[in-house]
Design a protein around this motif. Sequence first.
Motif, PDB file in Angstrom:
ATOM      1  N   GLY A  87       0.789  -1.233   0.000  1.00 49.97           N
ATOM      2  CA  GLY A  87       0.000   0.000   0.000  1.00 49.97           C
ATOM      3  C   GLY A  87       0.818   1.278   0.000  1.00 49.97           C
ATOM      4  N   SER A  88       2.108   1.187   0.306  1.00 47.43           N
ATOM      5  CA  SER A  88       3.007   2.343   0.257  1.00 47.43           C
ATOM      6  C   SER A  88       4.436   1.820   0.250  1.00 47.43           C
ATOM      7  CB  SER A  88       2.802   3.251   1.483  1.00 47.43           C
ATOM      8  OG  SER A  88       3.268   2.602   2.648  1.00 47.43           O
ATOM      9  N   GLY A  89       5.379   2.713  -0.014  1.00 49.53           N
ATOM     10  CA  GLY A  89       6.785   2.322   0.046  1.00 49.53           C
ATOM     11  C   GLY A  89       7.168   1.891   1.443  1.00 49.53           C
ATOM     12  N   MET A  90       6.662   2.599   2.457  1.00 44.29           N
ATOM     13  CA  MET A  90       6.987   2.238   3.842  1.00 44.29           C
ATOM     14  C   MET A  90       6.427   0.865   4.202  1.00 44.29           C
ATOM     15  SD  MET A  90       9.083   4.340   5.032  1.00 44.29           S
ATOM     16  CE  MET A  90       9.187   3.487   6.605  1.00 44.29           C
ATOM     17  N   ALA A  91       5.241   0.545   3.687  1.00 45.03           N
ATOM     18  CA  ALA A  91       4.677  -0.795   3.951  1.00 45.03           C
ATOM     19  C   ALA A  91       5.568  -1.858   3.318  1.00 45.03           C
ATOM     20  CB  ALA A  91       3.255  -0.884   3.402  1.00 45.03           C
ATOM     21  N   LEU A 115      19.517   7.521   4.558  1.00 45.93           N
ATOM     22  CA  LEU A 115      18.366   6.788   4.036  1.00 45.93           C
ATOM     23  C   LEU A 115      17.183   7.747   4.052  1.00 45.93           C
ATOM     24  CD1 LEU A 115      18.627   3.646   6.340  1.00 45.93           C
ATOM     25  CD2 LEU A 115      19.092   3.646   3.887  1.00 45.93           C
ATOM     26  N   TYR A 116      16.147   7.441   3.306  1.00 43.81           N
ATOM     27  CA  TYR A 116      14.899   8.210   3.432  1.00 43.81           C
ATOM     28  C   TYR A 116      14.556   8.309   4.928  1.00 43.81           C
ATOM     29  CZ  TYR A 116       9.913   8.982   3.765  1.00 43.81           C
ATOM     30  OH  TYR A 116       8.688   9.453   4.142  1.00 43.81           O
ATOM     31  N   GLY A 117      14.116   9.480   5.379  1.00 45.03           N
ATOM     32  CA  GLY A 117      13.867   9.721   6.800  1.00 45.03           C
ATOM     33  C   GLY A 117      12.926   8.709   7.433  1.00 45.03           C
ATOM     34  N   ALA A 157      21.259   7.958  -2.834  1.00 40.84           N
ATOM     35  CA  ALA A 157      20.609   8.066  -1.531  1.00 40.84           C
ATOM     36  C   ALA A 157      19.750   9.320  -1.436  1.00 40.84           C
ATOM     37  CB  ALA A 157      21.671   8.076  -0.441  1.00 40.84           C
ATOM     38  N   ASN A 158      18.692   9.185  -0.672  1.00 43.13           N
ATOM     39  CA  ASN A 158      17.802  10.297  -0.361  1.00 43.13           C
ATOM     40  C   ASN A 158      18.297  10.923   0.947  1.00 43.13           C
ATOM     41  OD1 ASN A 158      15.640  11.967   0.101  1.00 43.13           O
ATOM     42  ND2 ASN A 158      14.087  10.357   0.049  1.00 43.13           N
ATOM     43  N   PRO A 159      18.660  12.198   1.023  1.00 39.17           N
ATOM     44  CA  PRO A 159      18.406  13.198  -0.004  1.00 39.17           C
ATOM     45  C   PRO A 159      19.658  13.681  -0.747  1.00 39.17           C
ATOM     46  CG  PRO A 159      18.755  14.312   2.077  1.00 39.17           C
ATOM     47  CD  PRO A 159      19.024  12.838   2.318  1.00 39.17           C
ATOM     48  N   ASN A 182      15.557   1.390  -4.539  1.00 34.97           N
ATOM     49  CA  ASN A 182      15.889   1.813  -5.909  1.00 34.97           C
ATOM     50  C   ASN A 182      14.955   2.931  -6.393  1.00 34.97           C
ATOM     51  OD1 ASN A 182      17.662   1.354  -8.081  1.00 34.97           O
ATOM     52  ND2 ASN A 182      16.185   0.062  -9.167  1.00 34.97           N
ATOM     53  N   THR A 183      14.306   3.615  -5.435  1.00 37.38           N
ATOM     54  CA  THR A 183      13.293   4.616  -5.787  1.00 37.38           C
ATOM     55  C   THR A 183      13.863   5.735  -6.661  1.00 37.38           C
ATOM     56  OG1 THR A 183      12.095   4.182  -3.729  1.00 37.38           O
ATOM     57  CG2 THR A 183      11.652   6.284  -4.805  1.00 37.38           C
ATOM     58  N   PHE A 184      15.047   6.258  -6.292  1.00 37.26           N
ATOM     59  CA  PHE A 184      15.611   7.387  -7.042  1.00 37.26           C
ATOM     60  C   PHE A 184      16.027   6.965  -8.460  1.00 37.26           C
ATOM     61  CE2 PHE A 184      17.134  11.050  -4.101  1.00 37.26           C
ATOM     62  CZ  PHE A 184      15.957  11.004  -3.390  1.00 37.26           C
ATOM     63  N   ALA A 185      16.653   5.789  -8.577  1.00 34.33           N
ATOM     64  CA  ALA A 185      17.193   5.381  -9.883  1.00 34.33           C
ATOM     65  C   ALA A 185      16.096   4.875 -10.814  1.00 34.33           C
ATOM     66  CB  ALA A 185      18.249   4.306  -9.684  1.00 34.33           C
ATOM     67  N   HIS A 202      10.882  -0.220  -4.056  1.00 32.97           N
ATOM     68  CA  HIS A 202      10.498   1.081  -4.613  1.00 32.97           C
ATOM     69  C   HIS A 202       9.367   1.688  -3.812  1.00 32.97           C
ATOM     70  CE1 HIS A 202      12.603   0.952  -8.492  1.00 32.97           C
ATOM     71  NE2 HIS A 202      12.408  -0.356  -8.426  1.00 32.97           N
ATOM     72  N   SER A 203       9.467   2.996  -3.573  1.00 31.10           N
ATOM     73  CA  SER A 203       8.249   3.728  -3.282  1.00 31.10           C
ATOM     74  C   SER A 203       7.628   3.996  -4.657  1.00 31.10           C
ATOM     75  CB  SER A 203       8.562   5.048  -2.570  1.00 31.10           C
ATOM     76  OG  SER A 203       7.392   5.860  -2.603  1.00 31.10           O
ATOM     77  N   GLY A 204       6.585   3.256  -4.979  1.00 29.43           N
ATOM     78  CA  GLY A 204       5.923   3.413  -6.284  1.00 29.43           C
ATOM     79  C   GLY A 204       5.228   4.759  -6.400  1.00 29.43           C
ATOM     80  N   THR A 205       5.013   5.378  -5.252  1.00 26.82           N
ATOM     81  CA  THR A 205       4.406   6.710  -5.161  1.00 26.82           C
ATOM     82  C   THR A 205       5.171   7.726  -6.017  1.00 26.82           C
ATOM     83  OG1 THR A 205       4.059   6.079  -2.840  1.00 26.82           O
ATOM     84  CG2 THR A 205       3.621   8.374  -3.420  1.00 26.82           C
ATOM     85  N   LYS A 206       6.434   7.423  -6.294  1.00 30.38           N
ATOM     86  CA  LYS A 206       7.330   8.384  -6.939  1.00 30.38           C
ATOM     87  C   LYS A 206       7.330   8.176  -8.458  1.00 30.38           C
ATOM     88  CE  LYS A 206       7.725   9.479  -2.735  1.00 30.38           C
ATOM     89  NZ  LYS A 206       8.245   8.566  -1.785  1.00 30.38           N
ATOM     90  N   TYR A 207       8.449   7.759  -9.012  1.00 32.36           N
ATOM     91  CA  TYR A 207       8.560   7.683 -10.477  1.00 32.36           C
ATOM     92  C   TYR A 207       7.623   6.639 -11.098  1.00 32.36           C
ATOM     93  CZ  TYR A 207      12.672  10.665 -10.534  1.00 32.36           C
ATOM     94  OH  TYR A 207      13.528  11.730 -10.426  1.00 32.36           O
ATOM     95  N   VAL A 214      -0.843   8.512  -6.788  1.00 34.28           N
ATOM     96  CA  VAL A 214      -1.040   7.146  -6.291  1.00 34.28           C
ATOM     97  C   VAL A 214       0.040   6.814  -5.262  1.00 34.28           C
ATOM     98  CG1 VAL A 214       0.184   6.192  -8.323  1.00 34.28           C
ATOM     99  CG2 VAL A 214      -1.212   4.691  -6.917  1.00 34.28           C
ATOM    100  N   LEU A 215      -0.406   6.240  -4.150  1.00 33.94           N
ATOM    101  CA  LEU A 215       0.505   5.810  -3.089  1.00 33.94           C
ATOM    102  C   LEU A 215       0.676   4.301  -3.218  1.00 33.94           C
ATOM    103  CD1 LEU A 215       1.739   7.328  -0.548  1.00 33.94           C
ATOM    104  CD2 LEU A 215      -0.156   6.383   0.737  1.00 33.94           C
ATOM    105  N   GLY A 216       1.916   3.848  -3.275  1.00 31.52           N
ATOM    106  CA  GLY A 216       2.134   2.409  -3.376  1.00 31.52           C
ATOM    107  C   GLY A 216       3.598   2.068  -3.193  1.00 31.52           C
ATOM    108  N   SER A 330       7.841  14.428  -1.582  1.00 29.59           N
ATOM    109  CA  SER A 330       7.664  13.439  -2.638  1.00 29.59           C
ATOM    110  C   SER A 330       8.543  13.803  -3.831  1.00 29.59           C
ATOM    111  CB  SER A 330       6.212  13.261  -3.068  1.00 29.59           C
ATOM    112  OG  SER A 330       6.051  11.970  -3.643  1.00 29.59           O
ATOM    113  N   LEU A 331       8.503  12.952  -4.837  1.00 26.31           N
ATOM    114  CA  LEU A 331       9.410  13.115  -5.971  1.00 26.31           C
ATOM    115  C   LEU A 331       8.917  12.261  -7.131  1.00 26.31           C
ATOM    116  CD1 LEU A 331      11.784  10.410  -6.019  1.00 26.31           C
ATOM    117  CD2 LEU A 331      11.767  11.300  -3.720  1.00 26.31           C
ATOM    118  N   GLY A 332       9.546  12.490  -8.290  1.00 27.15           N
ATOM    119  CA  GLY A 332       9.235  11.642  -9.448  1.00 27.15           C
ATOM    120  C   GLY A 332       7.928  11.967 -10.124  1.00 27.15           C
TER     121      GLY A 332
END
Length: 396
Positions: A87-91, A115-117, A157-159, A182-185, A202-207, A214-216, A330-332
Amino acid sequence: MAGLRTRAVHGGREDFAALGVHAAPIDLSTTYPVPDQGVGGAALQDLAEGAASAASPVYARLHNPTVARFEQALADLEGTETAVAFGSGMAAIAAVIQAACTMIGLKHVVAVRPLYGGTDHLLTTGLLGTSVTYAAADELAAAIRPDTGLVVVETPANPNLDLIDIAAVVTAAGSVPVMVDNTFATPVLQNPAAYGVAYVVHSGTKYLGGHGDVLGGVVACSQTLAERLRQVRILTGAVLHPLGGYLLHRGLATLPLRVHAAQATASELATRLAEHPGVLSVRYPGLPGSDPHGLLGTQLRGPGGMLAFETVGDPHAVVRALKLVTPAVSLGSVDTLIEHPAALTHRLVDDDDLAASGVPAHLLRLSVGLEDVADLWADLDAALLSVRDRHLEPAG
Ligand SMILES: Cc1ncc(COP(=O)(O)O)c(C=O)c1O
């Protein structure tokens, strides 16, 4: 194998011809009739044990065909056997920690900052019953213990866009599975599984979604590792909604085009920002000195659409002065987004830890979108100059 753009467009659509459809059907059922409840029970058992599919989905928390198409398409782009969406990258990250650590009693994680916060905070607080040792990438091996279940890295790495040699991390980790965010790349620029990484997150929420709507999250991995992740997903209910699955799948089709367009603009902006009198330093994998291990062009196929820069003046004043760039986390997304990590995405990380991991207090993170580079530059240049001029004005 077909090219990346072809696979991005056609992945996860293998059943369309048989269904006679051109766009992915969105299956919103929460339950599925099982007239033969013995057969239904056997399907439930299969799914509960981590099977990718069964004679019936039985119930939407166990399986969803719309989400499964996205998973298949993403796994194809990452070069893994399968993928498990959340349901999200954190999940997704929480599920990896649960599957690799808490479920099997290996409750220690070794991680490389930054790392992402959210990931940092999850590991630091030990919310999932784990403890963490933060180590430099080249000192990982010494931090591994008999109870280490997972090694966690982000590259870029984020950020601050630090680059880590993934193959070296996998070697240092030995038999301990490695998770790479691999969210940034995105899979367009980097495929960590090719270097022996067990979990590609991946945080699919991004790119992947790409439009900020969409959050995923998703984990690309082997079938064996996916079984445990699916068990976690079923029991914690961390499922991706089918509408999210549809949007993420649709986003993949344009992912290579969006990433390459953002990258071209980001390269131009990074070069110009590096010369700007209102900027102290720029972090971007394509700039000289940003790639000490020579990873660009090999592990990382392009510098990407993310950059960060340190302002001479107050970073909040710079953000306030912008008119076109969207001030948001957020990003992407299709639009360019700017945020101050110390205030927002990395707020829950200790200031000293941030500074020690190469994230200065005045660092702004820019996610470059699809606008015209001239318009973005005009906006950034004016904002930076106005704040620098204020900074230079004599007091009183
Ligand atoms: C690199 C990275 N990983 C993971 C996450 C968490 O993803 P989500 O917000 O989809 O839970 C983020 C969110 O900003 C991120 O930037």
